[in-house]
Scaffold this motif. Structure first.
Motif, PDB file in Angstrom:
ATOM      1  N   THR A  83      61.946  20.497  44.666  1.00 12.20           N
ATOM      2  CA  THR A  83      61.441  20.520  43.295  1.00 12.20           C
ATOM      3  C   THR A  83      61.206  19.110  42.786  1.00 12.20           C
ATOM      4  O   THR A  83      60.165  18.804  42.195  1.00 12.20           O
ATOM      5  CB  THR A  83      62.423  21.258  42.369  1.00 12.20           C
ATOM      6  OG1 THR A  83      62.594  22.604  42.831  1.00 12.20           O
ATOM      7  CG2 THR A  83      61.911  21.284  40.934  1.00 12.20           C
ATOM      8  N   VAL A 135      58.744  15.180  34.204  1.00 12.46           N
ATOM      9  CA  VAL A 135      59.480  16.399  33.882  1.00 12.46           C
ATOM     10  C   VAL A 135      60.793  15.984  33.236  1.00 12.46           C
ATOM     11  O   VAL A 135      61.346  14.929  33.543  1.00 12.46           O
ATOM     12  CB  VAL A 135      59.733  17.235  35.166  1.00 12.46           C
ATOM     13  CG1 VAL A 135      60.598  16.465  36.150  1.00 12.46           C
ATOM     14  CG2 VAL A 135      60.351  18.580  34.833  1.00 12.46           C
ATOM     15  N   TYR A 171      64.528  16.677  33.143  1.00 11.42           N
ATOM     16  CA  TYR A 171      65.553  17.333  33.970  1.00 11.42           C
ATOM     17  C   TYR A 171      66.800  17.607  33.139  1.00 11.42           C
ATOM     18  O   TYR A 171      67.342  16.710  32.496  1.00 11.42           O
ATOM     19  CB  TYR A 171      65.898  16.439  35.158  1.00 11.42           C
ATOM     20  CG  TYR A 171      67.008  16.975  36.035  1.00 11.42           C
ATOM     21  CD1 TYR A 171      66.739  17.931  37.004  1.00 11.42           C
ATOM     22  CD2 TYR A 171      68.322  16.524  35.889  1.00 11.42           C
ATOM     23  CE1 TYR A 171      67.753  18.421  37.823  1.00 11.42           C
ATOM     24  CE2 TYR A 171      69.336  17.010  36.697  1.00 11.42           C
ATOM     25  CZ  TYR A 171      69.048  17.954  37.660  1.00 11.42           C
ATOM     26  OH  TYR A 171      70.058  18.446  38.459  1.00 11.42           O
ATOM     27  N   TRP A 215      62.860  21.211  33.226  1.00 11.31           N
ATOM     28  CA  TRP A 215      63.421  21.762  34.460  1.00 11.31           C
ATOM     29  C   TRP A 215      64.933  21.891  34.310  1.00 11.31           C
ATOM     30  O   TRP A 215      65.637  20.909  34.185  1.00 11.31           O
ATOM     31  CB  TRP A 215      63.068  20.869  35.644  1.00 11.31           C
ATOM     32  CG  TRP A 215      63.796  21.198  36.918  1.00 11.31           C
ATOM     33  CD1 TRP A 215      64.341  22.403  37.285  1.00 11.31           C
ATOM     34  CD2 TRP A 215      64.078  20.296  38.001  1.00 11.31           C
ATOM     35  NE1 TRP A 215      64.928  22.319  38.518  1.00 11.31           N
ATOM     36  CE2 TRP A 215      64.787  21.038  38.981  1.00 11.31           C
ATOM     37  CE3 TRP A 215      63.787  18.950  38.231  1.00 11.31           C
ATOM     38  CZ2 TRP A 215      65.217  20.463  40.165  1.00 11.31           C
ATOM     39  CZ3 TRP A 215      64.208  18.378  39.416  1.00 11.31           C
ATOM     40  CH2 TRP A 215      64.916  19.128  40.370  1.00 11.31           C
ATOM     41  N   ASP A 231      68.245  22.869  36.096  1.00 10.72           N
ATOM     42  CA  ASP A 231      68.772  23.009  37.447  1.00 10.72           C
ATOM     43  C   ASP A 231      70.197  23.538  37.399  1.00 10.72           C
ATOM     44  O   ASP A 231      71.001  23.092  36.583  1.00 10.72           O
ATOM     45  CB  ASP A 231      68.746  21.641  38.153  1.00 10.72           C
ATOM     46  CG  ASP A 231      69.057  21.751  39.640  1.00 10.72           C
ATOM     47  OD1 ASP A 231      68.810  22.820  40.227  1.00 10.72           O
ATOM     48  OD2 ASP A 231      69.542  20.761  40.209  1.00 10.72           O
ATOM     49  N   LEU A 244      60.901  25.561  33.879  1.00 14.04           N
ATOM     50  CA  LEU A 244      61.294  25.947  35.235  1.00 14.04           C
ATOM     51  C   LEU A 244      62.813  25.983  35.301  1.00 14.04           C
ATOM     52  O   LEU A 244      63.490  25.089  34.787  1.00 14.04           O
ATOM     53  CB  LEU A 244      60.773  24.917  36.251  1.00 14.04           C
ATOM     54  CG  LEU A 244      61.343  25.020  37.673  1.00 14.04           C
ATOM     55  CD1 LEU A 244      60.876  26.298  38.359  1.00 14.04           C
ATOM     56  CD2 LEU A 244      60.958  23.795  38.494  1.00 14.04           C
TER      57      LEU A 244
END
Length: 202
Positions: free
Chosen positions: A39, A47, A49, A72, A74, A126
């Motif tokens: 990713t 992006v 994070y 994003w 995670d 995401l």
């Protein structure tokens, strides 16, 4: 849920997210398969994070500072354990071009951080995760209903081929052969065994 079985397809899906094709994408896969690594390689630096240690207030502030930039998340399992976080995530994950974000708090954000109590953003979202927890929670169900969910499930043959292509500097056929006995070995298992062998512990 859509199942994909190769790293090539995984990277193609991530490339489509980068292009803005998906409003809200979730990629689920077992630990140690390289989801985070791939990713990061595909999305690059453009992006925001956010990992599992985020708080609802921290997310609100990050979303404001990174308006219109892809978000994003995670390792999201622990985020789903916080109802206030779920409520805020639902705002970010709306499948509309413009998302309306609001966070109600007694703290005067406008005065101390110059952040409004309401803002708009076009950020796509995401999430990458080993699993989805709290499926019985209606807030989580409502959140997942907004998403395109990908189950990344490579075979051991695909994982072996990936190691052959990408781990040339630490390639060890004997370790790879020994891992073939286990139907569910991961990239992480391979790396740990290489390190143990190098240290004389294997």
């Amino acid at each position: 849920m859509i199942e994909i079985n190769t790293y090539l397809r995984l990277r193609k899906v991530l490339a489509e997210f980068k292009k803005g094709t998906f409003d809200f994408l979730i990629i689920i896969g077992s630990a140690g398969l390289g989801k985070t690594y791939n990713t990061r390689k595909v999305l690059g630096k453009k992006v925001c994070y956010i990992n599992s240690s985020a708080t609802a207030l921290g997310l609100y502030l990050s979303g404001y500072e990174n308006r219109d930039i892809p978000l994003w998340f995670d390792d999201v399992e622990s985020l789903f354990e916080k109802d206030k976080m779920i409520g805020l995530l639902k705002q970010f994950c709306e499948t509309t071009e413009i998302k309306n974000i609001q966070y109600n708090t007694s703290w005067d954000m406008e005065k101390s951080k110059d952040v409004p109590k309401y803002y708009e953003t076009k950020s796509k979202v995401l999430m990458t995760s080993n699993s989805i927890t709290r499926l019985q929670n209606r807030g989580v169900q409502s959140l997942l209903d907004r998403a395109i969910i990908i189950n990344f499930k490579p075979s051991k043959q695909e994982i072996t081929a990936y190691i052959n292509r990408n781990f040339k500097s630490i390639y060890d056929k004997s370790i790879l052969d020994s891992l073939q006995i286990d139907e569910n070995f991961s990239l992480r298992d391979y790396i740990k065994k290489v390190q143990l062998k190098k240290a004389g512990l294997l």
